[in-house]
Design an enzyme around this catalytic site. Structure first.
Site, PDB file in Angstrom:
ATOM      1  N   ASP A  21      24.089  39.541  20.974  1.00 53.92           N
ATOM      2  CA  ASP A  21      24.068  39.345  19.515  1.00 53.92           C
ATOM      3  C   ASP A  21      23.477  37.977  19.185  1.00 53.92           C
ATOM      4  O   ASP A  21      22.554  37.856  18.391  1.00 53.92           O
ATOM      5  CB  ASP A  21      25.490  39.450  18.942  1.00 53.92           C
ATOM      6  N   GLN A 293      17.775  30.276  27.787  1.00 55.39           N
ATOM      7  CA  GLN A 293      17.084  31.519  27.420  1.00 55.39           C
ATOM      8  C   GLN A 293      15.585  31.506  27.761  1.00 55.39           C
ATOM      9  O   GLN A 293      15.045  32.470  28.301  1.00 55.39           O
ATOM     10  CB  GLN A 293      17.284  31.757  25.921  1.00 55.39           C
ATOM     11  N   ARG A 309      19.741  44.265  30.864  1.00 58.73           N
ATOM     12  CA  ARG A 309      20.819  45.023  30.222  1.00 58.73           C
ATOM     13  C   ARG A 309      20.769  44.818  28.702  1.00 58.73           C
ATOM     14  O   ARG A 309      19.945  44.047  28.187  1.00 58.73           O
ATOM     15  CB  ARG A 309      22.154  44.581  30.790  1.00 58.73           C
ATOM     16  N   GLU A 311      20.327  44.382  24.997  1.00 57.83           N
ATOM     17  CA  GLU A 311      19.183  44.502  24.089  1.00 57.83           C
ATOM     18  C   GLU A 311      18.123  43.431  24.350  1.00 57.83           C
ATOM     19  O   GLU A 311      16.948  43.715  24.530  1.00 57.83           O
ATOM     20  CB  GLU A 311      19.676  44.420  22.638  1.00 57.83           C
ATOM     21  N   ASP A 312      18.565  42.176  24.383  1.00 61.32           N
ATOM     22  CA  ASP A 312      17.558  41.119  24.398  1.00 61.32           C
ATOM     23  C   ASP A 312      16.868  40.979  25.755  1.00 61.32           C
ATOM     24  O   ASP A 312      15.634  40.909  25.821  1.00 61.32           O
ATOM     25  CB  ASP A 312      18.201  39.787  23.984  1.00 61.32           C
ATOM     26  N   SER A 313      17.632  40.961  26.845  1.00 64.50           N
ATOM     27  CA  SER A 313      16.978  40.839  28.159  1.00 64.50           C
ATOM     28  C   SER A 313      16.120  42.076  28.426  1.00 64.50           C
ATOM     29  O   SER A 313      15.060  41.989  29.069  1.00 64.50           O
ATOM     30  CB  SER A 313      18.011  40.650  29.271  1.00 64.50           C
TER      31      SER A 313
END
Ligand code: TRH
Length: 415
Positions: A21, A293, A309, A311-313
Site C-alpha cells: 500500500d 525501494q 508478490r 502489487e508493487d514488486s
C-alpha cells in the site's frame, strides 16, 4: 503575469499489511512531484512501513522527504473528536479538517478519508477532484469500471474510481518516465552491475542463474492434520529449494529479509540472516537486508528471474523485463486465483510460446503450494529464451501511459 501555482495533491494511505500500500503510494507521490510539478502531501498511518522501504523517513508527525510533505495520519483520526498524540504534535479530526484541502485528493485503496476532511472538501467553492485508487487487476471487468463516478451520499461530492490495469481502458501501471532509460544505462556497464551486486554481498559465479526471491510465507499447502507428528509443510518452497540444490545448473538465490527468508530457514533448519551466505549443493543462498525501494529495482534488473508478490514488486518485475513468478496476495475462497489466471492469460500472449507454459505452470504451483520441481525443470530447459523475454510485454504496457500521467490527464480533461 499571475504566478502559476502548482496544483496541490493529497494522497491518503492506510497500510493494511506488508509494504504494497505504501509502496504504491510513495512511488505515485514522488512521480507526481517530480514529473508533474505537483505539490504533494502524503498522509500515511504507518510511518515504520514507509521507513522500511525508504530508510530516510522518520517517525514524526510532519516531514519533507524527496519533495513530498509526509504527514502521519494517526489511526482513528477519521473519527470525529478522536485525539491522538503523534510524536510532538496532537492531531485530531478537527486538526485534519483545518488543513487546507488539496485540489486533487487520492484515497488509496478505499482507505476512507477522515470525516472532517471530507466536510472540508465539501465546503470548498470548487470541490476538489476525488480519486479512489483501486488495486491492480488484469480481469476484464476492470475496463468497464475504470473512470466511473459515484456520489458521496452525505455531501454529494463526486468520486472517481481509478483502476490501474493492463489495457488502454484502464489507468495503466505505475512507471516513472525515465525508468527504462535508467535501467538500460545501469545494465550497459557490466562492471557497475557487478560492483552493485558485490556491494550487497552477491558475487554469482559465471554461468549461475541469478534469482531474486520475494514472496509470502508460502506455507498454505499445509498438512496440519496433526501438527506434532506432521508439522506444517512448505511444499512449494521446499520442492523448489530441493530442485535448485540437486540441479546441474548453479543457482544463486538472493533473498531480502522477511517472510521468504523465514520460510527458507524453517525448511533448512537454518538461521540465515542478512549478510549470510549458504552453499548447499548447486544452490547458493544469499540473504540481504530489505533494500531501499529504488535499490530493489536494481536487484530486479540484475537478476535472470524474479519471484515477486503483491502489487508493487510485481509491477516492477514487469519493468525489469526478465521472467517473473508472481506470488499473488492470497484471498478467501481462492478469488486470487481468478486474478492470477487473468494476468497469466494476458502476459503469456507476449512471451515466447515455449516459455509461457512452464512459467504459468511454475506460477500456479507456487501459488497453490504444490510441487514446483517439474515446472522448474521445464523452465530451465527454455532458459535460452529468458533474456529479453519480457520486452514485448513491457513495451505493450508502456503504450498505455502510467498511473500518474493518466490521473493528471483524467483530472485536467474533465476540469
Ligand atoms: O508487501 P506486499 O505484499 O504488499 C501488498 C500488501 O500485502 C497489501 O496489503 C496488498 O494490498 C498489496 O500487496 C497488493 O507486496 P508489494 O506490493 O510488492 O510491496 C512490497 C514493497 O516493498 C514494494 O514497494 C517493493 C518494496 N521492497 C523494497 O523496497 N525493498 C525490498 O528489498 C523488497 C523485497 C521490496
Amino acid at each position: 503575469m499571475p504566478q502559476h501555482q502548482p496544483e496541490r495533491w493529497d494522497i491518503f494511505c492506510r497500510v493494511i499489511d506488508n509494504h504494497g500500500d505504501i509502496g504504491v503510494c510513495w512511488r505515485l507521490a514522488r512521480q507526481l512531484a517530480a514529473e508533474h510539478g505537483a505539490q504533494v502531501r502524503l498522509w500515511v498511518d504507518d510511518l515504520p512501513a514507509l521507513t522500511h522501504i525508504w530508510p530516510a523517513a522518520r517517525n514524526t508527525a510532519r516531514q519533507q522527504l524527496e519533495g513530498i510533505e509526509v504527514c502521519h495520519w494517526p489511526q482513528g483520526a477519521g473519527l470525529p473528536g478522536s485525539a491522538l498524540v503523534v510524536s510532538d504534535v496532537a492531531l485530531t479530526d478537527v486538526a485534519l479538517a483545518d488543513v487546507a484541502v488539496a485540489d486533487v485528493v487520492v484515497e488509496a485503496f478505499a482507505c476512507e478519508l477522515p470525516a472532517g476532511y471530507i466536510a472540508a472538501m465539501a465546503a470548498r467553492s470548487q470541490p476538489p477532484r476525488w480519486f479512489n485508487l483501486e488495486y491492480l487487476s488484469a480481469e476484464a471487468w476492470v475496463d468497464d469500471c475504470h473512470g466511473l463516478v459515484s456520489m458521496h451520499p452525505a455531501t454529494g461530492l463526486e468520486k472517481v474510481v481509478f483502476f490501474p490495469g493492463f489495457t488502454s481502458r484502464t489507468g495503466g501501471l505505475v512507471c516513472e518516465q525515465g525508468l527504462n532509460a535508467d535501467r538500460l544505462a545501469f545494465l550497459a556497464k557490466p562492471a557497475s552491475r557487478r560492483q552493485w551486486l558485490a556491494q550487497h554481498g552477491i558475487t554469482p559465479p559465471a554461468g549461475t542463474v541469478l534469482v531474486s526471491l520475494f514472496s509470502y510465507a508460502n506455507s498454505f499447502a499445509t498438512s496440519v492434520t496433526n501438527s506434532v507428528t506432521n508439522p506444517v509443510t512448505n511444499t512449494a518452497m521446499a520442492t523448489l529449494l530441493a530442485a535448485w540444490q540437486q540441479g546441474l545448473l548453479p543457482v544463486t538465490c538472493v533473498v531480502p529479509t522477511g517472510q521468504s527468508l523465514n520460510t527458507i530457514n524453517q525448511i533448512l533448519g537454518g538461521q540465515l540472516k542478512a549478510g549470510d551466505r549458504l552453499v548447499t549443493g548447486s544452490l547458493t543462498l544469499v540473504a540481504i537486508p530489505f533494500l531501499q525501494q529504488t535499490e530493489y529495482d536494481r536487484l530486479l534488473w540484475c537478476c535472470d528471474l524474479n519471484f515477486v508478490r503483491g502489487e508493487d514488486s510485481f509491477v516492477r518485475a514487469q519493468w525489469a523485463r526478465a521472467p517473473l513468478i508472481w506470488h499473488i496476495y492470497p484471498q478467501t475462497e481462492d478469488i486470487h486465483l481468478i486474478k492470477l489466471t487473468a494476468f497469466l492469460n494476458r502476459y503469456s500472449e507476449f512471451l515466447p510460446a515455449a516459455l509461457a507454459g512452464p512459467l504459468a505452470a511454475l506460477t500456479l504451483a507456487w501459488n497453490t503450494g504444490t510441487d514446483c520441481a517439474p515446472a522448474w525443470a521445464d523452465i530451465i530447459a527454455q532458459r535460452h529464451l529468458w533474456q529479453g523475454s519480457g520486452e514485448a510485454w513491457a513495451t505493450h504496457q508502456h503504450s498505455f501511459g502510467n498511473v500518474a500521467a493518466n490521473m493528471v490527464h483524467f483530472h485536467q480533461k474533465t476540469l
